[in-house]
Structures are given as structure tokens and as C-alpha cells.
Design an enzyme around this catalytic site. Structure first.
Site, PDB file in Angstrom:
ATOM      1  N   SER A  14       9.788 -55.394  57.741  1.00 32.10           N
ATOM      2  CA  SER A  14      11.022 -55.014  57.054  1.00 32.10           C
ATOM      3  C   SER A  14      11.476 -53.597  57.343  1.00 32.10           C
ATOM      4  CB  SER A  14      10.816 -55.143  55.534  1.00 32.10           C
ATOM      5  OG  SER A  14      10.733 -56.489  55.173  1.00 32.10           O
ATOM      6  N   GLY A  60      18.315 -46.307  52.612  1.00 33.12           N
ATOM      7  CA  GLY A  60      17.612 -45.043  52.751  1.00 33.12           C
ATOM      8  C   GLY A  60      16.418 -44.891  51.834  1.00 33.12           C
ATOM      9  N   GLU A  78      22.885 -45.442  44.657  1.00 28.88           N
ATOM     10  CA  GLU A  78      22.631 -46.886  44.649  1.00 28.88           C
ATOM     11  C   GLU A  78      22.432 -47.353  43.216  1.00 28.88           C
ATOM     12  OE1 GLU A  78      19.670 -47.981  47.533  1.00 28.88           O
ATOM     13  OE2 GLU A  78      20.931 -47.316  49.190  1.00 28.88           O
ATOM     14  N   HIS A  89      18.300 -59.911  46.599  1.00 30.65           N
ATOM     15  CA  HIS A  89      19.375 -58.943  46.845  1.00 30.65           C
ATOM     16  C   HIS A  89      20.702 -59.657  46.633  1.00 30.65           C
ATOM     17  CE1 HIS A  89      21.918 -55.929  48.651  1.00 30.65           C
ATOM     18  NE2 HIS A  89      20.887 -55.118  48.692  1.00 30.65           N
ATOM     19  N   ARG A 137      19.701 -54.694  40.417  1.00 32.07           N
ATOM     20  CA  ARG A 137      19.771 -55.872  41.290  1.00 32.07           C
ATOM     21  C   ARG A 137      19.560 -57.188  40.576  1.00 32.07           C
ATOM     22  NH1 ARG A 137      16.741 -53.709  46.677  1.00 32.07           N
ATOM     23  NH2 ARG A 137      18.501 -52.404  47.209  1.00 32.07           N
ATOM     24  N   HIS A 170      14.553 -60.859  48.834  1.00 35.22           N
ATOM     25  CA  HIS A 170      14.679 -59.599  49.568  1.00 35.22           C
ATOM     26  C   HIS A 170      13.425 -58.733  49.503  1.00 35.22           C
ATOM     27  CE1 HIS A 170      16.423 -55.941  51.072  1.00 35.22           C
ATOM     28  NE2 HIS A 170      16.278 -55.312  49.929  1.00 35.22           N
ATOM     29  N   ARG A 188      12.259 -53.804  41.239  1.00 32.53           N
ATOM     30  CA  ARG A 188      12.214 -52.525  41.973  1.00 32.53           C
ATOM     31  C   ARG A 188      13.564 -51.806  41.925  1.00 32.53           C
ATOM     32  NH1 ARG A 188      13.344 -51.319  47.948  1.00 32.53           N
ATOM     33  NH2 ARG A 188      14.499 -53.264  47.742  1.00 32.53           N
ATOM     34  N   SER A 194      11.164 -48.372  47.924  1.00 31.91           N
ATOM     35  CA  SER A 194      10.018 -48.979  48.617  1.00 31.91           C
ATOM     36  C   SER A 194       9.645 -48.263  49.903  1.00 31.91           C
ATOM     37  CB  SER A 194      10.240 -50.460  48.868  1.00 31.91           C
ATOM     38  OG  SER A 194      11.502 -50.654  49.387  1.00 31.91           O
TER      39      SER A 194
HETATM   40  C1  LIG Z   1      17.257 -55.903  55.178  1.00 38.09           C
HETATM   41  C2  LIG Z   1      16.388 -54.959  54.374  1.00 38.09           C
HETATM   42  C3  LIG Z   1      16.914 -53.743  53.935  1.00 38.09           C
HETATM   43  C4  LIG Z   1      16.105 -52.871  53.185  1.00 38.09           C
HETATM   44  N1  LIG Z   1      16.613 -51.649  52.807  1.00 38.09           N
HETATM   45  C5  LIG Z   1      15.797 -50.770  52.165  1.00 38.09           C
HETATM   46  C6  LIG Z   1      16.228 -49.449  51.870  1.00 38.09           C
HETATM   47  O1  LIG Z   1      17.333 -49.056  52.224  1.00 38.09           O
HETATM   48  N2  LIG Z   1      15.377 -48.617  51.207  1.00 38.09           N
HETATM   49  C7  LIG Z   1      14.119 -49.011  50.822  1.00 38.09           C
HETATM   50  O2  LIG Z   1      13.374 -48.231  50.208  1.00 38.09           O
HETATM   51  N3  LIG Z   1      13.680 -50.266  51.110  1.00 38.09           N
HETATM   52  C8  LIG Z   1      14.476 -51.133  51.773  1.00 38.09           C
HETATM   53  N4  LIG Z   1      14.008 -52.384  52.082  1.00 38.09           N
HETATM   54  C9  LIG Z   1      12.617 -52.723  51.739  1.00 38.09           C
HETATM   55  C10 LIG Z   1      11.693 -51.992  52.705  1.00 38.09           C
HETATM   56  O3  LIG Z   1      12.242 -52.012  53.990  1.00 38.09           O
HETATM   57  C11 LIG Z   1      10.307 -52.641  52.725  1.00 38.09           C
HETATM   58  O4  LIG Z   1       9.826 -52.838  51.430  1.00 38.09           O
HETATM   59  C12 LIG Z   1       9.333 -51.752  53.487  1.00 38.09           C
HETATM   60  O5  LIG Z   1       9.842 -51.442  54.765  1.00 38.09           O
HETATM   61  C13 LIG Z   1       7.973 -52.438  53.595  1.00 38.09           C
HETATM   62  O6  LIG Z   1       7.191 -51.655  54.446  1.00 38.09           O
HETATM   63  P1  LIG Z   1       5.710 -52.129  54.795  1.00 38.09           P
HETATM   64  O7  LIG Z   1       5.192 -51.129  55.751  1.00 38.09           O
HETATM   65  O8  LIG Z   1       4.968 -52.390  53.559  1.00 38.09           O
HETATM   66  O9  LIG Z   1       5.896 -53.547  55.498  1.00 38.09           O
HETATM   67  P2  LIG Z   1       6.732 -53.960  56.810  1.00 38.09           P
HETATM   68  O10 LIG Z   1       7.679 -52.935  57.255  1.00 38.09           O
HETATM   69  O11 LIG Z   1       7.275 -55.316  56.502  1.00 38.09           O
HETATM   70  O12 LIG Z   1       5.620 -54.035  57.928  1.00 38.09           O
HETATM   71  C14 LIG Z   1       4.596 -55.006  57.877  1.00 38.09           C
HETATM   72  C15 LIG Z   1       3.836 -54.945  59.170  1.00 38.09           C
HETATM   73  O13 LIG Z   1       2.693 -55.796  59.070  1.00 38.09           O
HETATM   74  C16 LIG Z   1       2.610 -56.622  60.217  1.00 38.09           C
HETATM   75  N5  LIG Z   1       1.845 -57.828  59.854  1.00 38.09           N
HETATM   76  C17 LIG Z   1       2.151 -58.823  58.989  1.00 38.09           C
HETATM   77  N6  LIG Z   1       1.159 -59.732  58.933  1.00 38.09           N
HETATM   78  C18 LIG Z   1       0.186 -59.277  59.771  1.00 38.09           C
HETATM   79  C19 LIG Z   1      -1.098 -59.762  60.148  1.00 38.09           C
HETATM   80  N7  LIG Z   1      -1.610 -60.904  59.658  1.00 38.09           N
HETATM   81  N8  LIG Z   1      -1.820 -59.043  61.050  1.00 38.09           N
HETATM   82  C20 LIG Z   1      -1.337 -57.884  61.561  1.00 38.09           C
HETATM   83  N9  LIG Z   1      -0.131 -57.373  61.216  1.00 38.09           N
HETATM   84  C21 LIG Z   1       0.617 -58.065  60.350  1.00 38.09           C
HETATM   85  C22 LIG Z   1       4.051 -56.831  60.619  1.00 38.09           C
HETATM   86  O14 LIG Z   1       4.170 -57.221  61.946  1.00 38.09           O
HETATM   87  C23 LIG Z   1       4.611 -55.416  60.374  1.00 38.09           C
HETATM   88  O15 LIG Z   1       4.284 -54.561  61.435  1.00 38.09           O
HETATM   89  C24 LIG Z   1      14.795 -53.260  52.837  1.00 38.09           C
HETATM   90  C25 LIG Z   1      14.283 -54.481  53.273  1.00 38.09           C
HETATM   91  C26 LIG Z   1      15.061 -55.327  54.045  1.00 38.09           C
HETATM   92  C27 LIG Z   1      14.486 -56.631  54.503  1.00 38.09           C
END
Ligand SMILES: Cc1cc2nc3c(=O)[nH]c(=O)nc-3n(C[C@H](O)[C@H](O)[C@H](O)COP(=O)(O)OP(=O)(O)OC[C@H]3O[C@@H](n4cnc5c(N)ncnc54)[C@H](O)[C@@H]3O)c2cc1C
Length: 492
Positions: free
Chosen positions: A36, A43, A108, A218, A266, A325, A360, A365
Site C-alpha cells: 500500500s 500524506g 483531512e 474509504h 471515514r 481500504h 483510523r 498510518s
Molecule cells: C490507495 C491508498 C491510499 C492511501 N493513502 C494514505 C495516506 O495518504 N496516508 C496514510 O497515512 N496512509 C494511507 N494509506 C494507508 C497506508 O498506505 C498503509 O497503511 C501503509 O502504507 C502500510 O504500510 P506497511 O509498510 O505496513 O505495508 P505495505 O506498504 O502494504 O507493505 C507490505 C509489504 O509486505 C510485503 N509482503 C506481503 N506479504 C508478504 C509475505 N508473505 N512475504 C514477504 N513480503 C510480503 C509486500 O510485498 C509489501 O512490500 C493509503 C492506502 C491506500 C491503499
């Protein structure tokens, strides 16, 4: 060696935290496009402005979470968050600035004041991801193109990981940073791979899994087929800039539902849209952004995405509907990412720190990934200090779950049951039906679906993102988080 699984904001921050603490780290990254983080638009929230304060940010976070925010964890988030965001700016992350050179701050939903830094207009996630990736140097080993298949356990402690290429890696600690489970829903803003794999791995290792019933929808995902089977999201920042929601007769309905209208939290906006759609029998409502000044230059990425879908949002209102979302539930952790299983950490969306409660607050996040990623990285280099009681106060309502999935895996059937029965509004018979469907299947998605259904069944009230038509009121006695462990899994 510390093994970090996943390379979004949380995994990268964690790997950098390990490196800062002088630890040896290996990062597992299946594919650069997954997850994600790169999709984030709006932001990162933090109280960096003059006149703002972590206390004000905390108050907004607690209010949005409807009585379930863990205030200790949330205080850590907003206080460390100011330092984390200032560090990004100091390190040269190209944030959008005003003509005087000060970071521009977006407003926001449910934030009491503008406090969202952003980059490239609506490219915040991609810019942040590139900024963090650029800091991954030779001191951090990266294994690309493989995923974690299962956790290795010895004597109740996680000792490593089996990868999908059949190899195993031993580690002193394993950090799950694998993202959430919103793509289990047929209509989702997430990458199709975001299906809760890390939660399933941790559940099988016996970890406490918390708050799985809370799935954030969302309100404004474009209702048009998109490439990659992902719903295209229109950031909350667009409503923050003045866009309004209209029903199919052109009526601006949000003020009928909440005095904050389009800037209500939301869960309120999504539930209001859901009610309008059910009442009118429509598939979507409309987002009218035509009066937002400089729309195309402020939101360049969304503008080109809408054009690619054959829509011109500078001239017309565009069709939108709520979609899954963000998932508040996940592997329960303490403030340093430690789970209930020795040797296992979880950070980012896969984790449940309690900072989001039942809903949230927008843009918290990415901040969570930055703050708790770093903390977990440092903690993973130390000795294992978690002794059960260190986890935040978790309710033990739901208890141990016995799961005996059958021998087939039909991802489409699982998703369709989850979408139909565990969506914005649920009831007991639908929840039971989703649980039954998941129990007929094996694999990670079926297990995560079972956990959502079990938590949704246990919470016999409506609160935040969890709404039940058979229990429409909020029950003060249920102002507790939900915790589950899986007792027995066969053929899974
Ligand atoms: C369209 C969209 C817009 C958003 N806008 C915002 C925003 O403006 N501000 C905000 O704060 N949040 C926003 N969010 C939420 C935020 O982006 C996510 O909550 C956050 O990026 C999650 O980060 P993460 O590192 O936990 O996971 P992710 O970024 O989802 O990364 C997970 C990683 O784990 C890997 N993975 C998964 N399973 C495995 C496995 N079995 N083995 C090895 N690797 C694996 C994936 O390939 C990826 O690299 C948005 C989300 C979306 C979908």
C-alpha cells in the site's frame, strides 16, 4: 540477524532502525510494486505546525477511534511522529512547500486543523517510499522476488522463516511488516496482494490477533473498472479542499447525516453513502470536485488516473462508492512491536498497536509505519523483554478459536463471502455465513476471513468501522479491544 518481512514504509523504517542500532538485517521484498505504501496519496499527519500540538493530534486520534484507542500507544505515535516527520524533512524528502518555503499542510477528515504533509501533490506514498529506499545501503541485505511462506518455531520461539522458494533463513528475531488485509474484499483500494498473509503466519504461530472486526472503508473509490483489479481511490484531501458528495438526483446528502458533512470521519461518510445507495438502489454516488481551485495541479496523479478511465473531473462529478481500504486489526503488539510470541515482531498495517481504535484517523498510518517501524528495529536488536503483561490492555472476550479448514482454496468464493457479509453493515446470520464459507477452505485468506468473522460475531454492538444492523447501538460495556488466538488448525 534480524529478518524483516515486507518493504513498505514499516519494513523499510524497521530495517533502517536495526541498521541504526548496529544490528545485522535482511529485508525480504517480494516485488517492488506490491503493498500500500506506494499508493498513498494524502500524506503523513503530524503536529509540526506552530499552534498545533501532539496533544491536539492525540485528541483527534482518540475521538476518531470511538472509545477503543490505546491512549498510551497513540501518545507515543503523535509525540515520536513529530520527530519522525521533522527527520524526513531534514533528510531532504521533497515535501510540497508554500512560496515562503514552509511545508504545506493539508486538512483531512476529523483532523481539527491542517496537519498533513504531502509530496508531489498526491504522490506522497511513492515519494516517501523512494526516499526510504534511497537510504537502504549495502549494510542491509535485500532478498528480492521471494515471500515468507511460514514461520519456523522452536520451543515456542520464532527462529526464522521458510521462504516460497523452499529455502529457510534463521534469525534472532523476525519482524512482520507485510501490510493489511483489505484486498480480501472484492471492492478494495489496495493492491490485490494485500491479503493479510502476515496475520495468518502469526496466527499459526499462536500470536494474539486483535481487533479484526474493524475494517475501514474509504468513502470515495472510483466506481469504474481499473487495470489491476484495484479500485482507484480519490484522497480525502480532495474533500478537504472543498469537493462535495451528491446523490443521483444531485442532492448534497452528507449534511443530512452529520453536521461535519463531507469532513465527518471515514466510518460516518462511508456508512452514510452506503445508506443512500441502499435507499436509492444505486451503485454509486458522485464526487463533485469541479469547484476546487487548481484541481488538476493540486492532484496531478488523480487527474491523470481519472482521464485514463475516460472521466474529466475538472468538468464533471465522478462516480464513487466506498471500498475496503485499511484494516485496523492485526497482530497485537506492545509499543516496540513485540507480539505475544517470543522472537516475533509486527509493525505497520499488519500490526494492531491499538493506536487506531475502531476507526483510523486519516494519514495516521504512514506515520505509524515510520514511528513503530523504527522502534521495533531498535528493540529487535535487544533482548526479548516481553512477558505477556507488557502488551497493551487487551480484552480476552473472544477466546481461542478452533479452525479446521477443508481441502479446497477458492479465493473468489472467500472474497465474495467476506464482501457480502463482513462489509460496512453486518448482522449475525451474515457473519455466520461468511464464517461457514471460510471454514470450507484452506489457506491464508480463509484463516484471515475466519478471524474477521469471529471478531465480528463477538462484538454485539456498533462502534466505529464495525456496524451491525442487529445491534445498532454502542454498548459502553464493550469498549474493549478484541483478542483471538487460534488453537488448532488442520489441513491449512
Ligand atoms: C490507495 C491508498 C491510499 C492511501 N493513502 C494514505 C495516506 O495518504 N496516508 C496514510 O497515512 N496512509 C494511507 N494509506 C494507508 C497506508 O498506505 C498503509 O497503511 C501503509 O502504507 C502500510 O504500510 P506497511 O509498510 O505496513 O505495508 P505495505 O506498504 O502494504 O507493505 C507490505 C509489504 O509486505 C510485503 N509482503 C506481503 N506479504 C508478504 C509475505 N508473505 N512475504 C514477504 N513480503 C510480503 C509486500 O510485498 C509489501 O512490500 C493509503 C492506502 C491506500 C491503499
Amino acid at each position: 540477524m534480524i529478518l524483516v518481512i515486507g518493504a513498505g514504509v514499516a519494513g523499510l523504517s524497521c530495517a533502517l532502525g536495526v541498521a541504526d542500532a548496529g544490528g545485522e538485517v535482511t529485508l525480504i521484498r517480494p516485488d517492488s510494486a506490491y503493498g500500500s505504501t506506494r499508493l498513498a496519496q494524502g500524506g503523513i499527519a503530524s503536529a509540526i505546525a506552530t499552534g498545533d500540538s501532539p496533544a491536539a493530534h492525540l485528541a483527534d486520534t482518540v475521538a476518531a477511534g470511538h472509545g477503543l484507542v490505546d491512549a498510551v500507544a497513540a501518545r507515543q505515535l503523535v509525540e515520536d511522529g513529530v520527530q519522525a516527520v521533522r527527520a524526513l524533512i531534514r533528510a531532504g524528502m521533497p515535501v510540497d512547500r508554500d512560496t515562503a518555503g514552509h511545508p504545506l499542510l493539508g486538512l483531512e477528515a476529523a483532523h481539527g486543523r491542517p496537519r498533513i504533509i504531502h509530496c508531489g501533490g498526491d504522490r506522497s506514498g511513492a515519494v516517501l517510499h523512494d526516499h526510504l529506499l534511497a537510504q537502504i545501503d549495502d549494510g542491509i541485505t535485500v532478498r528480492e522476488g521471494v515471500s515468507a511462506d511460514s514461520l519456523l518455531l522452536r520451543g515456542g520461539r520464532v527462529t526464522g522463516v521458510r521462504l516460497t522458494d523452499g529455502t529457510t533463513l534463521s534469525a534472532t528475531a523476525v519482524v512482520l511488516a507485510t501490510g493489511g488485509y483489505a484486498a480480501l474484499y472484492p471492492s478494495s483500494s489496495n493492491d490485490p496482494t494485500t491479503r493479510g498473509q502476515g496475520i495468518a503466519l502469526a496466527a499459526r504461530a499462536g500470536a494474539v490477533i486483535a481487533d479484526m472486526e474493524f475494517v475501514q472503508f474509504h468513502p470515495t473509490v472510483i466506481d469504474a473498472p481499473t487495470p489491476g483489479h484495484r479500485g482507484y481511490l480519490v484522497s480525502e484531501a480532495v474533500r478537504g479542499a472543498g469537493a462535495v458528495l451528491l446523490d443521483s438526483s444531485g442532492h448534497r446528502f452528507m449534511s443530512d447525516h452529520d453536521p461535519r458533512a463531507e469532513l465527518a470521519p471515514r466510518d460516518v461518510v462511508s456508512a452514510s453513502i452506503d445508506a443512500v445507495l441502499r435507499e436509492r438502489g444505486d451503485a454509486h454516488v458522485f464526487l463533485d470536485a469541479t469547484r476546487v481551485p487548481d484541481l488538476a495541479t493540486r492532484f496531478p496523479q488523480i487527474t491523470s488516473a481519472t482521464r485514463a478511465l475516460g472521466l474529466d473531473w475538472t468538468v464533471d462529478a465522478i462516480p464513487v462508492a466506498p471500498a475496503a481500504h485499511y484494516t485496523m486489526g492485526g497482530v497485537a503488539t506492545d509499543l516496540d512491536g513485540r507480539t505475544s510470541v517470543p522472537g516475533l515482531f509486527a509493525v505497520g498495517e499488519v500490526a494492531s498497536t491499538g493506536v487506531h481504535g475502531s476507526n483510523r484517523l486519516a494519514s495516521n498510518s504512514l506515520l505509524e509505519g515510520l514511528v513503530f517501524g523504527r522502534r521495533a528495529g531498535r528493540a529487535a536488536c535487544g533482548t526479548w523483554t516481553y512477558r505477556g503483561a507488557a502488551l497493551p490492555e487487551l480484552i480476552r472476550t473472544a477466546d481461542t478459536l478452533t479452525v479446521s479448514p477443508q481441502l479446497t482454496t477458492d479465493e473468489r468464493a472467500i472474497s465474495s463471502a467476506i464482501g457480502e457479509h463482513l462489509g460496512i453493515v453486518r448482522d449475525a446470520s451474515g457473519i455466520a455465513s461468511a464464517a461457514r464459507t471460510c471454514s470450507f477452505h484452506k489457506g491464508n485468506s480463509a484463516l484471515v476471513g475466519t478471524l474477521i468473522a469471529a471478531a465480528a460475531a463477538a462484538r454485539t454492538e456498533s462502534r466505529g468501522a464495525h456496524r451491525r444492523s442487529d445491534h445498532p447501538g454502542t454498548d459502553p460495556k464493550q469498549a474493549r479491544r478484541t483478542a483471538l488466538t487460534v488453537k488448532e488448525i488442520t489441513a491449512c
